[in-house]
Design a protein around this motif. Structure first.
Motif, PDB file in Angstrom:
ATOM      1  N   CYS A 248       0.838  -1.201   0.000  1.00 49.39           N
ATOM      2  CA  CYS A 248       0.000   0.000   0.000  1.00 49.39           C
ATOM      3  C   CYS A 248       0.877   1.256   0.000  1.00 49.39           C
ATOM      4  O   CYS A 248       0.590   2.218  -0.718  1.00 49.39           O
ATOM      5  N   ILE A 249       1.949   1.249   0.769  1.00 52.55           N
ATOM      6  CA  ILE A 249       2.884   2.382   0.769  1.00 52.55           C
ATOM      7  C   ILE A 249       3.536   2.520  -0.600  1.00 52.55           C
ATOM      8  O   ILE A 249       3.633   3.624  -1.156  1.00 52.55           O
ATOM      9  N   PHE A 250       3.976   1.404  -1.162  1.00 49.64           N
ATOM     10  CA  PHE A 250       4.638   1.410  -2.472  1.00 49.64           C
ATOM     11  C   PHE A 250       3.716   1.983  -3.545  1.00 49.64           C
ATOM     12  O   PHE A 250       4.123   2.828  -4.356  1.00 49.64           O
ATOM     13  N   LYS A 251       2.467   1.543  -3.554  1.00 50.09           N
ATOM     14  CA  LYS A 251       1.523   2.000  -4.579  1.00 50.09           C
ATOM     15  C   LYS A 251       1.184   3.473  -4.401  1.00 50.09           C
ATOM     16  O   LYS A 251       1.075   4.222  -5.385  1.00 50.09           O
ATOM     17  N   TRP A 252       1.017   3.914  -3.148  1.00 48.81           N
ATOM     18  CA  TRP A 252       0.692   5.334  -2.934  1.00 48.81           C
ATOM     19  C   TRP A 252       1.837   6.220  -3.429  1.00 48.81           C
ATOM     20  O   TRP A 252       1.595   7.233  -4.094  1.00 48.81           O
ATOM     21  N   ILE A 253       3.064   5.858  -3.115  1.00 48.06           N
ATOM     22  CA  ILE A 253       4.199   6.665  -3.568  1.00 48.06           C
ATOM     23  C   ILE A 253       4.265   6.683  -5.094  1.00 48.06           C
ATOM     24  O   ILE A 253       4.458   7.739  -5.710  1.00 48.06           O
ATOM     25  N   ALA A 254       4.083   5.525  -5.725  1.00 50.10           N
ATOM     26  CA  ALA A 254       4.153   5.468  -7.188  1.00 50.10           C
ATOM     27  C   ALA A 254       3.071   6.311  -7.840  1.00 50.10           C
ATOM     28  O   ALA A 254       3.277   6.864  -8.929  1.00 50.10           O
ATOM     29  N   SER A 255       1.906   6.443  -7.187  1.00 44.75           N
ATOM     30  CA  SER A 255       0.779   7.171  -7.771  1.00 44.75           C
ATOM     31  C   SER A 255       0.790   8.657  -7.445  1.00 44.75           C
ATOM     32  O   SER A 255       0.076   9.422  -8.103  1.00 44.75           O
ATOM     33  N   ASN A 256       1.571   9.069  -6.449  1.00 36.80           N
ATOM     34  CA  ASN A 256       1.464  10.452  -5.985  1.00 36.80           C
ATOM     35  C   ASN A 256       2.763  11.248  -6.019  1.00 36.80           C
ATOM     36  O   ASN A 256       2.715  12.481  -6.050  1.00 36.80           O
ATOM     37  N   ILE A 257       3.920  10.588  -5.994  1.00 36.16           N
ATOM     38  CA  ILE A 257       5.194  11.305  -5.976  1.00 36.16           C
ATOM     39  C   ILE A 257       5.791  11.305  -7.378  1.00 36.16           C
ATOM     40  O   ILE A 257       5.919  10.270  -8.003  1.00 36.16           O
ATOM     41  N   ILE A 258       6.145  12.484  -7.846  1.00 38.52           N
ATOM     42  CA  ILE A 258       6.696  12.654  -9.186  1.00 38.52           C
ATOM     43  C   ILE A 258       8.211  12.827  -9.079  1.00 38.52           C
ATOM     44  O   ILE A 258       8.704  13.600  -8.252  1.00 38.52           O
ATOM     45  N   ALA A 289      13.187   7.089  -1.120  1.00 35.41           N
ATOM     46  CA  ALA A 289      13.606   6.125  -0.103  1.00 35.41           C
ATOM     47  C   ALA A 289      13.329   6.650   1.303  1.00 35.41           C
ATOM     48  O   ALA A 289      12.913   5.886   2.184  1.00 35.41           O
ATOM     49  N   ASN A 290      13.567   7.946   1.529  1.00 35.97           N
ATOM     50  CA  ASN A 290      13.291   8.541   2.841  1.00 35.97           C
ATOM     51  C   ASN A 290      11.809   8.460   3.179  1.00 35.97           C
ATOM     52  O   ASN A 290      11.428   8.114   4.306  1.00 35.97           O
ATOM     53  N   LEU A 291      10.954   8.787   2.216  1.00 36.92           N
ATOM     54  CA  LEU A 291       9.516   8.780   2.477  1.00 36.92           C
ATOM     55  C   LEU A 291       9.025   7.361   2.728  1.00 36.92           C
ATOM     56  O   LEU A 291       8.213   7.130   3.636  1.00 36.92           O
ATOM     57  N   PHE A 292       9.493   6.396   1.965  1.00 31.87           N
ATOM     58  CA  PHE A 292       9.075   5.015   2.195  1.00 31.87           C
ATOM     59  C   PHE A 292       9.479   4.566   3.599  1.00 31.87           C
ATOM     60  O   PHE A 292       8.691   3.937   4.323  1.00 31.87           O
ATOM     61  N   TYR A 293      10.694   4.899   3.977  1.00 32.64           N
ATOM     62  CA  TYR A 293      11.204   4.530   5.295  1.00 32.64           C
ATOM     63  C   TYR A 293      10.337   5.127   6.404  1.00 32.64           C
ATOM     64  O   TYR A 293       9.964   4.439   7.378  1.00 32.64           O
ATOM     65  N   ALA A 296       6.805   3.569   6.707  1.00 36.82           N
ATOM     66  CA  ALA A 296       6.823   2.212   7.257  1.00 36.82           C
ATOM     67  C   ALA A 296       7.173   2.197   8.738  1.00 36.82           C
ATOM     68  O   ALA A 296       6.822   1.250   9.449  1.00 36.82           O
ATOM     69  N   ALA A 297       7.838   3.238   9.231  1.00 34.79           N
ATOM     70  CA  ALA A 297       8.358   3.216  10.599  1.00 34.79           C
ATOM     71  C   ALA A 297       7.281   3.128  11.679  1.00 34.79           C
ATOM     72  O   ALA A 297       7.439   2.357  12.632  1.00 34.79           O
ATOM     73  N   PRO A 298       6.174   3.878  11.611  1.00 33.69           N
ATOM     74  CA  PRO A 298       5.191   3.793  12.709  1.00 33.69           C
ATOM     75  C   PRO A 298       4.623   2.397  12.913  1.00 33.69           C
ATOM     76  O   PRO A 298       4.237   2.043  14.020  1.00 33.69           O
ATOM     77  N   GLN A 299       4.573   1.582  11.869  1.00 31.19           N
ATOM     78  CA  GLN A 299       4.065   0.216  11.990  1.00 31.19           C
ATOM     79  C   GLN A 299       5.183  -0.799  12.218  1.00 31.19           C
ATOM     80  O   GLN A 299       4.933  -1.998  12.200  1.00 31.19           O
ATOM     81  N   ASN A 300       6.409  -0.299  12.387  1.00 30.50           N
ATOM     82  CA  ASN A 300       7.529  -1.184  12.714  1.00 30.50           C
ATOM     83  C   ASN A 300       7.672  -2.311  11.685  1.00 30.50           C
ATOM     84  O   ASN A 300       7.754  -3.496  12.019  1.00 30.50           O
ATOM     85  N   LEU A 301       7.726  -1.925  10.408  1.00 26.73           N
ATOM     86  CA  LEU A 301       7.751  -2.904   9.331  1.00 26.73           C
ATOM     87  C   LEU A 301       9.145  -3.391   8.974  1.00 26.73           C
ATOM     88  O   LEU A 301       9.308  -4.175   8.049  1.00 26.73           O
ATOM     89  N   GLY A 302      10.164  -2.932   9.698  1.00 22.31           N
ATOM     90  CA  GLY A 302      11.505  -3.446   9.481  1.00 22.31           C
ATOM     91  C   GLY A 302      12.198  -2.934   8.239  1.00 22.31           C
ATOM     92  O   GLY A 302      13.074  -3.602   7.698  1.00 22.31           O
ATOM     93  N   VAL A 303      11.836  -1.749   7.757  1.00 28.71           N
ATOM     94  CA  VAL A 303      12.404  -1.196   6.526  1.00 28.71           C
ATOM     95  C   VAL A 303      13.705  -0.470   6.832  1.00 28.71           C
ATOM     96  O   VAL A 303      13.811   0.250   7.836  1.00 28.71           O
ATOM     97  N   THR A 304      14.706  -0.638   5.974  1.00 32.81           N
ATOM     98  CA  THR A 304      15.955   0.112   6.059  1.00 32.81           C
ATOM     99  C   THR A 304      16.181   0.851   4.750  1.00 32.81           C
ATOM    100  O   THR A 304      15.498   0.611   3.748  1.00 32.81           O
ATOM    101  N   LYS A 305      17.160   1.753   4.759  1.00 28.99           N
ATOM    102  CA  LYS A 305      17.548   2.474   3.548  1.00 28.99           C
ATOM    103  C   LYS A 305      18.914   1.982   3.088  1.00 28.99           C
ATOM    104  O   LYS A 305      19.795   1.715   3.900  1.00 28.99           O
TER     105      LYS A 305
END
Length: 621
Positions: A248-258, A289-293, A296-305
């Motif tokens: 869901c994060i990946f799709k939102w970024i792809a659809s909204n960030i230019i 990469a910063n925005l994805f990170y 994902a952080a509030p849900q503790n999804l284990g994402v790194t950069k």
């Protein structure tokens, strides 16, 4: 660094490629049910037919939940239970009233209120020298954030701390020497895993992300006012489903960030902090990469950069550069590291230096949860362990890898044979490479190819010819043949599309550098490619589009594949002084041929139907 997209005009141990799939039949919840996700939860979430999304508030109709402030820096919100639906947010009130009685749903955490912003833990310290797109210096990865509870304890965290699974040291790199088999050397680098890995790798080929993607693109504007609130919207509809939340994060970024093409081309990269990218809806790779990170952080999804370089826009095949500065993300799922490049997922810069204005047209889902042995073809991290290969690949092997793009995996167009590296040298104006076309699992068809040689000294675009070589139960092998018109070098582009794709456009799968030391005296024209809807084909004989007369009978031979049900090819050759069709006979399954005395003139190999459809044209001189 964004990838360069080519759209031609009409006309690991290497595992099974991630081909384009039939209509998805599995939800993400069903797909992950068999995997031991290695996470402890207080109670298992019920398995639903498909993930659902929270109601798109009007805030005026549904009051925000009360908050209880325990300290100046920690805010606790009471949990509310709300019924969610997977339908579009445009459903009318009347339709809602007539809906059947709701089923029990998992409890969804309450959203953060505005303007009060939930406090976040302090970010890990990191160097700002790598917060931009074009850096080519050493790069470093930040670690997953940790949060602190009211009691001062740190909760358990998903992480990407990999251990070696082989006898070799994970800090060492694989050996590679010039002349070694490139694909064999790559196969020695196994994916690194954690102790949680149960031996079964995540495969999303048949996953249905339609509900999740719709939830992402339906995000109301008021939910985008700050990172915590947007994170809540994107993730709370899919509790305890790590893959769905990440998607869901990946799709939102792809659809909204230019992607900031102008900033990239000018070098004025601006502010690429997550907050600035969310506010301006634009950024370069570090901003993505910063925005994805942060989301994902509030849900503790284990994402790194991860920071490094990538073979994207402006990087020539066979050149000295390892790539342009780039940033992407990594995550651990069930003990397996998978990689996410939301920049490339959001689209590619065309050769004209522009982006497709339609976000759906430029969306590249291949770059969501990519296996490390796939992404290493184009992404080179600055720290060896962040390859997530065991042992890590040597830089000389990375230099030798062919240039592969997402259709290489989604369509099943793979480098093969002794020419599996990215450069081919010739002394006699003729060059060829071998490719393997993987048969699609459900109908055994292979992709259709169009290949071109872009010759730099003269600026010519010359047709290359895909000639059937052999096949087995899983694949068809072809040689891509080309002639060079002069000394110098050029780029051989292998593009393709699925056999049932009715579009006139193909997408780039592989590129090769061709270097010719000859003078062009042996140059011969090759067949102009045509595509038929009822079947695919390869011209076996004659060998070029111009042949000499006076050689007696000439064999005309055609290999046919991807035959549609109910279709039977009727091939012929027409031309010469008496243009009467000469029928090609089927001498073995899929192979048609005839012998004909060819006099000077133009000839056509075609399919007889209502008129004659062209397969190829050639000339006898």
């Amino acid at each position: 660094m964004v990838p360069l997209r080519h759209v031609p005009a009409a006309v690991p141990e290497e595992t099974e490629p991630q081909q384009e799939s039939p209509p998805a039949t599995q939800s993400v919840a069903e797909l992950l049910k068999k995997l031991d996700v290695g996470r402890q939860v207080r109670s298992p979430a019920p398995v639903l037919p498909a993930p659902s999304k929270p109601p798109r508030l009007p805030t005026a109709r549904v009051p925000s939940p009360p908050t209880i402030t325990t300290t100046a820096t920690t805010t606790t919100t009471t949990k509310t239970t709300s019924r969610t639906t997977a339908s579009s947010s445009t459903t009318s009130a009347k339709a809602v009233e007539s809906a059947p009685a709701p089923r029990p749903e998992p409890t969804i955490p309450s959203r953060p209120e505005l303007p009060a912003r939930p406090s976040l833990p302090k970010r890990p310290q990191q160097s700002t020298a790598h917060e931009h797109h074009s850096s080519s210096s050493s790069h470093y990865s930040s670690t997953t954030r940790t949060s602190t509870t009211a009691s001062g304890e740190q909760p358990g965290q998903k992480c990407s701390n990999y251990v070696s699974t082989s006898s070799s040291s994970f800090c060492s790199t694989s050996t590679f020497r010039q002349g070694d088999d490139v694909m064999e050397a790559l196969a020695r680098c196994k994916p690194a895993t954690t102790a949680e890995f149960n031996g079964e790798r995540l495969d999303l080929a048949n996953a249905d992300f339609s509900v999740i993607d719709q939830h992402a693109v339906s995000c109301p504007r008021e939910e985008e006012e700050c990172i915590p609130r947007l994170s809540w919207y994107l993730t709370s509809a899919f509790p305890d489903d790590q893959v769905a939340q990440l998607r869901c994060i990946f799709k939102w970024i792809a659809s909204n960030i230019i992607y900031d093409v102008a900033g990239f081309l000018s070098g004025n990269l601006g502010d690429n902090s997550a907050e600035a990218v969310l506010r301006t809806k634009t950024g370069v790779c570090a901003g993505f990469a910063n925005l994805f990170y942060e989301l994902a952080a509030p849900q503790n999804l284990g994402v790194t950069k991860v920071f490094g370089v990538a073979r994207g826009f402006g990087i020539e095949v066979g050149g000295e550069s390892l790539g342009g500065g780039h940033a992407w993300n990594a995550v651990t799922i069930n003990g397996e590291c998978l990689l996410i490049d939301s920049t490339w997922g959001a689209g590619a810069i065309t050769e004209g230096g522009k982006l497709d204005p339609d976000p759906e047209a430029r969306f590249q889902p291949h770059y969501f949860l990519v296996r490390p042995e796939y992404l290493i073809f184009s992404h080179w991290p600055g720290i060896a362990r962040e390859q997530y290969l065991d042992p890590p690949m040597h830089v000389d092997l990375y230099r030798a890898l062919p240039f592969r793009f997402s259709p290489s995996w989604t369509l099943g167009i793979l480098p093969s044979g002794a020419s599996a590296t990215h450069s081919v040298w010739t002394d006699d104006d003729y060059a060829e490479v071998e490719v393997r076309l993987v048969k699609r699992a459900w109908d055994k068809t292979i992709p259709s190819l169009i290949c071109m040689l872009m010759w730099k000294p003269t600026g010519e675009q010359l047709f290359a010819h895909a000639r059937w070589l052999r096949e087995d139960t899983d694949s068809v092998y072809m040689t891509i043949r080309c002639f060079c018109p002069s000394a110098g070098e050029g780029e051989l582009r292998v593009t393709g599309k699925a056999s049932d794709n009715t579009s006139n456009q193909t997408t780039l799968a592989l590129t090769y550098r061709v270097v010719n030391r000859g003078n062009g005296a042996n140059m011969q024209p090759l067949f102009q490619p045509f595509m038929l809807k009822s079947f695919g084909f390869s011209i076996m004989e004659p060998s070029s589009a111009r042949i000499s007369s006076g050689q007696g009978k000439q064999t005309i031979r055609v290999k046919v594949f991807n035959i549609k049900p109910g279709s039977q090819p009727r091939l012929c050759v027409v031309g010469g002084m008496i243009p009467m069709p000469d029928i090609l006979n089927q001498v073995e399954p899929g192979l048609y041929e005839t012998q004909k005395t060819l006099r000077p003139g133009k000839y056509t190999i075609g399919q007889m139907g209502v008129g004659i459809e062209y397969l190829a044209t050639f000339e006898v001189v």
